[in-house]
Scaffold this motif. Structure first.
Motif, PDB file in Angstrom:
ATOM      1  N   ASP A   1      60.519  50.450  36.571  1.00 43.33           N
ATOM      2  CA  ASP A   1      59.986  50.993  35.140  1.00 43.33           C
ATOM      3  C   ASP A   1      58.727  50.527  34.651  1.00 43.33           C
ATOM      4  OD1 ASP A   1      60.388  52.166  32.889  1.00 43.33           O
ATOM      5  OD2 ASP A   1      61.704  50.565  31.817  1.00 43.33           O
ATOM      6  N   PRO A   2      57.858  51.665  34.432  1.00 42.46           N
ATOM      7  CA  PRO A   2      56.423  51.552  33.961  1.00 42.46           C
ATOM      8  C   PRO A   2      56.338  50.691  32.609  1.00 42.46           C
ATOM      9  CG  PRO A   2      56.784  53.791  34.678  1.00 42.46           C
ATOM     10  CD  PRO A   2      58.101  53.149  34.569  1.00 42.46           C
ATOM     11  N   ALA A   3      57.600  50.838  31.736  1.00 44.18           N
ATOM     12  CA  ALA A   3      57.489  50.249  30.612  1.00 44.18           C
ATOM     13  C   ALA A   3      57.589  48.599  30.712  1.00 44.18           C
ATOM     14  CB  ALA A   3      58.779  50.807  29.620  1.00 44.18           C
ATOM     15  N   THR A   4      58.273  48.109  31.579  1.00 47.75           N
ATOM     16  CA  THR A   4      58.508  46.825  31.965  1.00 47.75           C
ATOM     17  C   THR A   4      57.627  46.265  33.217  1.00 47.75           C
ATOM     18  OG1 THR A   4      60.257  47.205  33.448  1.00 47.75           O
ATOM     19  CG2 THR A   4      61.041  46.744  30.886  1.00 47.75           C
ATOM     20  N   THR A   5      57.088  46.877  33.867  1.00 52.42           N
ATOM     21  CA  THR A   5      56.063  46.601  34.903  1.00 52.42           C
ATOM     22  C   THR A   5      54.802  46.147  34.281  1.00 52.42           C
ATOM     23  OG1 THR A   5      57.145  47.979  36.492  1.00 52.42           O
ATOM     24  CG2 THR A   5      54.864  47.056  37.085  1.00 52.42           C
ATOM     25  N   PRO A   6      54.250  44.814  34.625  1.00 51.89           N
ATOM     26  CA  PRO A   6      53.058  44.328  33.620  1.00 51.89           C
ATOM     27  C   PRO A   6      51.694  45.205  34.688  1.00 51.89           C
ATOM     28  CG  PRO A   6      53.895  42.837  35.591  1.00 51.89           C
ATOM     29  CD  PRO A   6      54.929  43.737  35.336  1.00 51.89           C
TER      30      PRO A   6
ATOM     31  N   ALA B   1      45.453  38.357  33.105  1.00 51.73           N
ATOM     32  CA  ALA B   1      45.686  37.152  31.940  1.00 51.73           C
ATOM     33  C   ALA B   1      46.370  35.948  32.435  1.00 51.73           C
ATOM     34  CB  ALA B   1      46.347  37.786  30.592  1.00 51.73           C
ATOM     35  N   THR B   2      47.449  36.451  33.270  1.00 52.67           N
ATOM     36  CA  THR B   2      48.259  35.414  34.114  1.00 52.67           C
ATOM     37  C   THR B   2      47.554  34.678  35.097  1.00 52.67           C
ATOM     38  OG1 THR B   2      50.264  36.791  33.669  1.00 52.67           O
ATOM     39  CG2 THR B   2      50.401  34.848  35.206  1.00 52.67           C
ATOM     40  N   TYR B   3      46.938  35.486  35.919  1.00 52.62           N
ATOM     41  CA  TYR B   3      45.956  34.644  36.788  1.00 52.62           C
ATOM     42  C   TYR B   3      44.772  33.796  36.208  1.00 52.62           C
ATOM     43  CZ  TYR B   3      47.681  37.492  40.767  1.00 52.62           C
ATOM     44  OH  TYR B   3      48.461  38.145  41.827  1.00 52.62           O
ATOM     45  N   ARG B   4      44.362  34.232  35.009  1.00 51.66           N
ATOM     46  CA  ARG B   4      43.247  33.291  34.357  1.00 51.66           C
ATOM     47  C   ARG B   4      43.978  32.242  33.757  1.00 51.66           C
ATOM     48  NH1 ARG B   4      42.408  36.687  30.458  1.00 51.66           N
ATOM     49  NH2 ARG B   4      41.147  38.031  31.681  1.00 51.66           N
ATOM     50  N   GLN B   5      45.040  32.148  33.463  1.00 49.49           N
ATOM     51  CA  GLN B   5      45.849  31.022  32.748  1.00 49.49           C
ATOM     52  C   GLN B   5      46.424  30.033  33.723  1.00 49.49           C
ATOM     53  OE1 GLN B   5      49.355  32.363  30.624  1.00 49.49           O
ATOM     54  NE2 GLN B   5      47.885  33.280  28.989  1.00 49.49           N
ATOM     55  N   LEU B   6      46.573  30.362  34.925  1.00 44.61           N
ATOM     56  CA  LEU B   6      46.934  29.741  36.339  1.00 44.61           C
ATOM     57  C   LEU B   6      45.604  28.962  36.733  1.00 44.61           C
ATOM     58  CD1 LEU B   6      49.512  32.080  37.850  1.00 44.61           C
ATOM     59  CD2 LEU B   6      49.925  29.983  36.891  1.00 44.61           C
ATOM     60  N   ARG B   7      44.520  29.930  36.797  1.00 48.89           N
ATOM     61  CA  ARG B   7      43.451  29.529  37.260  1.00 48.89           C
ATOM     62  C   ARG B   7      42.687  28.030  36.466  1.00 48.89           C
ATOM     63  NH1 ARG B   7      38.072  30.371  35.644  1.00 48.89           N
ATOM     64  NH2 ARG B   7      38.758  32.025  34.484  1.00 48.89           N
TER      65      ARG B   7
ATOM     66  N   GLU C   1      42.253  37.356  39.453  1.00 50.57           N
ATOM     67  CA  GLU C   1      41.838  37.612  38.091  1.00 50.57           C
ATOM     68  C   GLU C   1      40.687  38.864  38.246  1.00 50.57           C
ATOM     69  OE1 GLU C   1      39.538  35.636  34.405  1.00 50.57           O
ATOM     70  OE2 GLU C   1      40.204  34.497  36.001  1.00 50.57           O
ATOM     71  N   VAL C   2      39.768  38.727  38.958  1.00 48.31           N
ATOM     72  CA  VAL C   2      38.625  39.665  39.089  1.00 48.31           C
ATOM     73  C   VAL C   2      39.098  40.740  39.602  1.00 48.31           C
ATOM     74  CG1 VAL C   2      36.187  39.948  39.645  1.00 48.31           C
ATOM     75  CG2 VAL C   2      36.831  37.592  39.006  1.00 48.31           C
ATOM     76  N   GLU C   3      39.827  40.781  40.682  1.00 47.79           N
ATOM     77  CA  GLU C   3      40.475  41.922  41.419  1.00 47.79           C
ATOM     78  C   GLU C   3      41.199  42.938  40.530  1.00 47.79           C
ATOM     79  OE1 GLU C   3      41.195  44.304  45.219  1.00 47.79           O
ATOM     80  OE2 GLU C   3      39.474  42.994  44.248  1.00 47.79           O
ATOM     81  N   MET C   4      42.149  42.241  39.620  1.00 46.69           N
ATOM     82  CA  MET C   4      42.799  43.051  38.758  1.00 46.69           C
ATOM     83  C   MET C   4      41.712  43.804  37.586  1.00 46.69           C
ATOM     84  SD  MET C   4      46.149  42.835  39.159  1.00 46.69           S
ATOM     85  CE  MET C   4      45.551  43.090  40.977  1.00 46.69           C
ATOM     86  N   ARG C   5      40.635  42.941  37.119  1.00 43.23           N
ATOM     87  CA  ARG C   5      39.810  43.962  36.272  1.00 43.23           C
ATOM     88  C   ARG C   5      39.114  44.973  37.000  1.00 43.23           C
ATOM     89  NH1 ARG C   5      38.002  38.598  34.580  1.00 43.23           N
ATOM     90  NH2 ARG C   5      36.187  38.694  35.712  1.00 43.23           N
ATOM     91  N   ARG C   6      38.871  44.869  38.458  1.00 43.95           N
ATOM     92  CA  ARG C   6      38.367  45.540  39.149  1.00 43.95           C
ATOM     93  C   ARG C   6      39.301  47.107  39.277  1.00 43.95           C
ATOM     94  NH1 ARG C   6      38.040  47.778  44.254  1.00 43.95           N
ATOM     95  NH2 ARG C   6      39.596  46.347  45.248  1.00 43.95           N
ATOM     96  N   LEU C   7      40.494  46.965  39.449  1.00 42.62           N
ATOM     97  CA  LEU C   7      41.403  48.020  39.704  1.00 42.62           C
ATOM     98  C   LEU C   7      42.024  48.430  38.214  1.00 42.62           C
ATOM     99  CD1 LEU C   7      43.508  46.291  42.531  1.00 42.62           C
ATOM    100  CD2 LEU C   7      41.720  48.014  42.600  1.00 42.62           C
ATOM    101  N   ASP C   8      41.554  48.048  37.040  1.00 48.06           N
ATOM    102  CA  ASP C   8      42.116  48.714  35.852  1.00 48.06           C
ATOM    103  C   ASP C   8      41.482  49.780  35.349  1.00 48.06           C
ATOM    104  OD1 ASP C   8      43.352  48.770  33.389  1.00 48.06           O
ATOM    105  OD2 ASP C   8      42.327  46.983  32.496  1.00 48.06           O
ATOM    106  N   ARG C   9      42.253  50.819  35.445  1.00 50.23           N
ATOM    107  CA  ARG C   9      41.829  52.270  35.145  1.00 50.23           C
ATOM    108  C   ARG C   9      41.462  52.226  33.817  1.00 50.23           C
ATOM    109  NH1 ARG C   9      40.049  53.540  39.894  1.00 50.23           N
ATOM    110  NH2 ARG C   9      41.248  53.336  41.541  1.00 50.23           N
TER     111      ARG C   9
END
Length: 245
Positions: free
Chosen positions: A30-35, A42-48, A67-75
């Motif tokens: 479900d796209p509404a519940t998938t992060p 943000a989760t990776y940043r907190q864990l880091r 964390e950086v990979e998620m920012r690169r893939l953020d459309r």
């Protein structure tokens, strides 16, 4: 007797797969519940940060990459803002992949050699000429020493020679260590200027990634396996968790 064990629970082959209830969306699809990438970053940043506070550098480096990979893939972020991350990922894996940085350096050097050989070096080294007039009554002679501009002519097939490639190699090697070769160039001046900034940067990224990888290998814990006291024929891996039999 204290003994540590690691248990792995395997699913039963006869167990029925999980299916969502009728009328309710599947949380996994479900796209509404998938992060999205922002939430995952943000989760990776907190864990880091948590691992950095605990001085766990190898784990923190892994979460930094994610964390950086998620920012690169953020459309949702514009392409212009994501472009530096794209280049950073491509040439060095965010300064964590030394092999990628060395490969990028090799490609840049090979491309510079080709461009300088075909369009950068002149046909020959310009000669210096001295012009002036000698007074009839004697006295001081005033000479003007001038150097002609480097000229490159001829078809491309005649420019690719061993001697020109050798001269180009000297120019490129000096560019890697941020030095000028003092070689007379035509349009190769702009090529040399670009390589003198880009190639040392790639070399620095490779050194930084190698240092990060060395620290990760030294700090990564390893599990020690030895025969269990109760059963010499079997082996078990001892970790920090223990239970009492």
């Amino acid at each position: 007797m204290l003994k540590s064990t690691i248990g792995v629970r395997r699913p039963s082959p006869t167990a029925a797969p999980h299916t969502p209830e009728a009328g309710r969306p599947d949380p996994a699809t479900d796209p509404a519940t998938t992060p999205g990438p922002k939430e995952v970053a943000a989760t990776y940043r907190q864990l880091r940060k948590a691992l950095e506070d605990g001085e766990n550098e190898p784990g923190a480096a892994d979460f930094y990459y994610g964390e950086v990979e998620m920012r690169r893939l953020d459309r949702d972020i514009s392409f212009g803002e994501r472009l530096p991350s794209q280049v950073y990922w491509l040439v060095s894996g965010y300064s964590l992949r030394a092999s990628r940085a060395l490969a990028a350096l090799g490609v840049a050097m090979a491309l510079t050699v080709v461009l300088m050989t075909l369009w950068g070096l002149p046909n020959s080294t310009p000669n210096q000429t001295a012009t002036g007039t000698m007074p009839s009554s004697g006295g001081r002679i005033h000479l003007v020493i001038d150097e002609s501009d480097p000229v490159l002519s001829g078809p491309l097939g005649q420019r690719w020679t061993a001697s020109r490639a050798k001269d180009t190699g000297h120019v490129v090697l000096n560019s890697v260590v941020f030095r000028s070769s003092h070689q007379a160039l035509t349009t190769g001046t702009w090529i040399e200027t670009f390589s003198r900034f880009s190639e040392p940067a790639l070399l620095g990224l490779a050194a930084l990634a190698h240092a990060a990888g060395s620290n990760t290998d030294q700090a990564r814990p390893t599990a020690a396996c030895r025969p269990a006291p109760a059963a010499p024929e079997t082996t078990s891996c001892y970790t920090g968790t223990s239970r009492r039999d």
